[in-house]
Design an enzyme around this catalytic site. Structure first.
Site, short mmCIF file in Angstrom:
data_model
loop_
_atom_site.label_atom_id
_atom_site.label_comp_id
_atom_site.label_asym_id
_atom_site.label_seq_id
_atom_site.Cartn_x
_atom_site.Cartn_y
_atom_site.Cartn_z
N ASN A 6 0.87 -1.18 0.00
CA ASN A 6 0.00 0.00 0.00
C ASN A 6 0.90 1.23 0.00
O ASN A 6 1.49 1.57 1.01
CB ASN A 6 -0.88 -0.03 1.26
CG ASN A 6 -1.68 1.24 1.43
OD1 ASN A 6 -1.81 2.04 0.50
ND2 ASN A 6 -2.21 1.45 2.63
N TRP A 7 0.97 1.88 -1.16
CA TRP A 7 1.91 3.02 -1.28
C TRP A 7 1.38 4.28 -0.63
O TRP A 7 2.11 5.26 -0.49
CB TRP A 7 2.20 3.30 -2.76
CG TRP A 7 2.93 2.22 -3.47
CD1 TRP A 7 3.34 1.01 -2.98
CD2 TRP A 7 3.36 2.26 -4.84
NE1 TRP A 7 3.98 0.30 -3.96
CE2 TRP A 7 4.01 1.04 -5.10
CE3 TRP A 7 3.25 3.20 -5.87
CZ2 TRP A 7 4.56 0.74 -6.36
CZ3 TRP A 7 3.79 2.91 -7.11
CH2 TRP A 7 4.44 1.69 -7.35
N LYS A 8 0.10 4.32 -0.29
CA LYS A 8 -0.51 5.55 0.26
C LYS A 8 -0.25 6.70 -0.71
O LYS A 8 -0.22 6.48 -1.91
CB LYS A 8 0.02 5.81 1.68
CG LYS A 8 -0.08 4.53 2.54
CD LYS A 8 0.14 4.75 4.00
CE LYS A 8 -0.02 3.42 4.73
NZ LYS A 8 0.00 3.56 6.17
N HIS A 93 -9.43 1.45 4.70
CA HIS A 93 -8.15 1.64 5.38
C HIS A 93 -8.35 2.60 6.56
O HIS A 93 -9.14 3.54 6.47
CB HIS A 93 -7.10 2.19 4.41
CG HIS A 93 -5.73 2.17 5.02
ND1 HIS A 93 -5.29 3.17 5.85
CD2 HIS A 93 -4.75 1.25 4.96
CE1 HIS A 93 -4.07 2.86 6.28
NE2 HIS A 93 -3.72 1.70 5.75
N GLU A 95 -6.72 5.00 7.62
CA GLU A 95 -6.51 6.43 7.31
C GLU A 95 -7.75 7.01 6.63
O GLU A 95 -8.07 8.18 6.82
CB GLU A 95 -5.25 6.59 6.44
CG GLU A 95 -4.00 6.38 7.28
CD GLU A 95 -2.82 5.80 6.55
OE1 GLU A 95 -2.78 5.85 5.31
OE2 GLU A 95 -1.91 5.28 7.24
N GLU A 159 -5.38 -4.77 10.57
CA GLU A 159 -4.36 -3.76 10.81
C GLU A 159 -4.68 -3.02 12.10
O GLU A 159 -5.47 -2.08 12.11
CB GLU A 159 -4.33 -2.74 9.66
CG GLU A 159 -4.04 -3.37 8.30
CD GLU A 159 -3.48 -2.34 7.33
OE1 GLU A 159 -2.34 -2.52 6.90
OE2 GLU A 159 -4.16 -1.35 7.03
N GLY A 165 2.39 2.49 10.75
CA GLY A 165 3.34 3.59 10.60
C GLY A 165 4.00 4.00 11.90
O GLY A 165 4.59 5.07 12.00
N SER A 195 3.30 -1.82 10.32
CA SER A 195 4.75 -1.82 10.53
C SER A 195 5.44 -3.15 10.18
O SER A 195 6.37 -3.57 10.88
CB SER A 195 5.09 -1.39 11.96
OG SER A 195 4.63 -0.08 12.20
N GLY A 216 2.84 -1.08 4.29
CA GLY A 216 2.82 0.33 3.93
C GLY A 216 4.22 0.85 3.67
O GLY A 216 4.79 0.65 2.60
N GLY A 217 4.80 1.48 4.69
CA GLY A 217 6.11 2.13 4.55
C GLY A 217 7.16 1.27 3.88
O GLY A 217 7.86 1.74 2.96
P1 PGA Z 1 2.76 0.52 7.61
O1 PGA Z 1 1.33 0.70 6.96
O2 PGA Z 1 3.33 -0.75 7.08
O3 PGA Z 1 3.55 1.73 7.16
O4 PGA Z 1 2.57 0.49 9.10
C1 PGA Z 1 0.48 -0.39 6.78
C2 PGA Z 1 -0.82 0.07 6.17
O5 PGA Z 1 -1.27 1.16 6.51
O6 PGA Z 1 -1.40 -0.63 5.31
#
Ligand code: PGA
Length: 234
Positions: A6-8, A93, A95, A159, A165, A195, A216-217
Site C-alpha cells: 500500500n503506497w498511500k 483503510h 486512514e 491492521e 506507521g 509496521s 505500507g512504509g
Molecule cells: P505501515 O502501513 O506498514 O507503514 O505500518 C500499513 C498500512 O497502513 O497498510
C-alpha cells in the site's frame, strides 16, 4: 500467501513506472511461490498497470466508490478502475476512516460494488490503541467485519491502528488471536498489516491464520518490499 504494498500518497506516475520496472526484474523468480500486488495512488495506476502488464504482479487502487458514475466529486468508480486494467481495491483503510470520515456502512458499500464489478477487495479492519487497552478489540473488529459478506474475491486485512506507521507491531500472539477471531466470523484469507518490515515479516507470516501482509512504509523501498516477498515465498 499474498504480499500487498500500500503506497498511500507516494510515488508519481514516473516514479511508479521506475519502481515497477525494477520490481518486475527482482520478483520474476518468485512467480508461483507468492502472490504480489501493489496499490499506487490513482494517478500512478496506469503507469503501474502498463509496466507490470506481462507479469503476475497485480495492481490495485487504494479506494473505490460504490456507484458506477454520478455526482461524487473526487471519487473513482469500479468500472473506471476496471477499464484501466486495475485488478483490486483496498477499502476501509484506517486512514480513510480516520481522516476522511469513512464508516462501516460506506466501507461495505464500496466493497460490494467493487466485488460486483469483478475487482478483488482488501477490506481493512483493526482497533485503535485505546480500544485495545479497554478490551474492546473483538467488539470493534466484529462490528467492522460484520458488514462484509463472504466472497471468493474478498480478503480482509487486520491492521491494528496503533501499529500502522508507528514501528510497533502486534505480537505474534496478538496477530494469531485476531486472525483466528476474524476467520471465525468470515471464511476469507486474512492479511496482517502494521509496521511489517523485512525484520519482522518472517515471524508474523509464520503465525497460523496469517495469509500474507499489507505493507505500507516498507513497500516503498524496493529492497525491503522484495525481501518481504522473498520471505513469504519461502
Ligand atoms: P505501515 O502501513 O506498514 O507503514 O505500518 C500499513 C498500512 O497502513 O497498510
Amino acid at each position: 500467501m499474498l504480499i500487498a504494498g500500500n503506497w498511500k500518497m507516494n510515488k508519481t506516475a514516473s516514479e511508479a513506472a521506475e519502481f515497477c520496472a525494477a520490481l518486475k526484474d527482482r520478483v520474476a523468480g518468485l512467480e508461483g511461490a507468492v502472490d504480489i500486488a501493489v496499490f499506487p495512488p490513482f494517478t500512478s495506476l496506469s503507469a503501474a498497470v502498463r509496466t507490470l502488464a506481462d507479469t503476475e504482479v497485480a495492481v490495485g487502487a487504494q479506494n473505490v466508490h460504490w456507484e458506477n458514475d454520478g455526482a461524487f466529486t473526487g471519487e473513482i468508480s469500479p468500472p473506471m478502475l476496471r477499464e484501466l486494467g486495475v485488478y483490486a481495491a483496498i477499502v476501509g483503510h484506517s486512514e480513510r476512516r480516520q481522516y476522511f470520515g469513512e464508516t462501516d456502512e460506506n466501507v461495505a458499500r464500496r466493497a460490494s460494488a467493487a466485488l460486483e464489478n469483478g475487482l478483488f477487495v482488501i477490506a481493512c479492519v483493526g482497533e485503535l490503541e485505546h480500544e485495545r487497552e479497554a478490551g474492546e478489540t473483538e467488539n470493534v473488529v466484529r462490528r467492522q467485519v460484520s458488514v462484509l459478506s463472504e466472497d471468493d474475491r474478498l480478503v480482509v486485512a487486520y491492521e491494528p491502528v496503533w501499529a500502522i506507521g508507528t514501528g510497533k507491531t502486534a505480537t505474534p500472539e496478538q496477530a494469531r488471536e485476531a486472525h483466528r477471531f476474524i476467520k471465525e466470523l468470515l471464511d476469507v484469507p486474512v492479511l496482517y498489516g502494521g509496521s511489517v518490515t523485512p525484520g519482522n515479516a518472517e515471524e508474523l507470516l509464520a503465525q497460523e491464520g496469517v495469509d500474507g501482509a499489507l505493507v505500507g512504509g516498507a513497500s516503498l523501498d524496493l529492497d525491503s518490499f522484495v525481501a518481504i516477498c522473498e520471505t513469504a515465498a519461502r
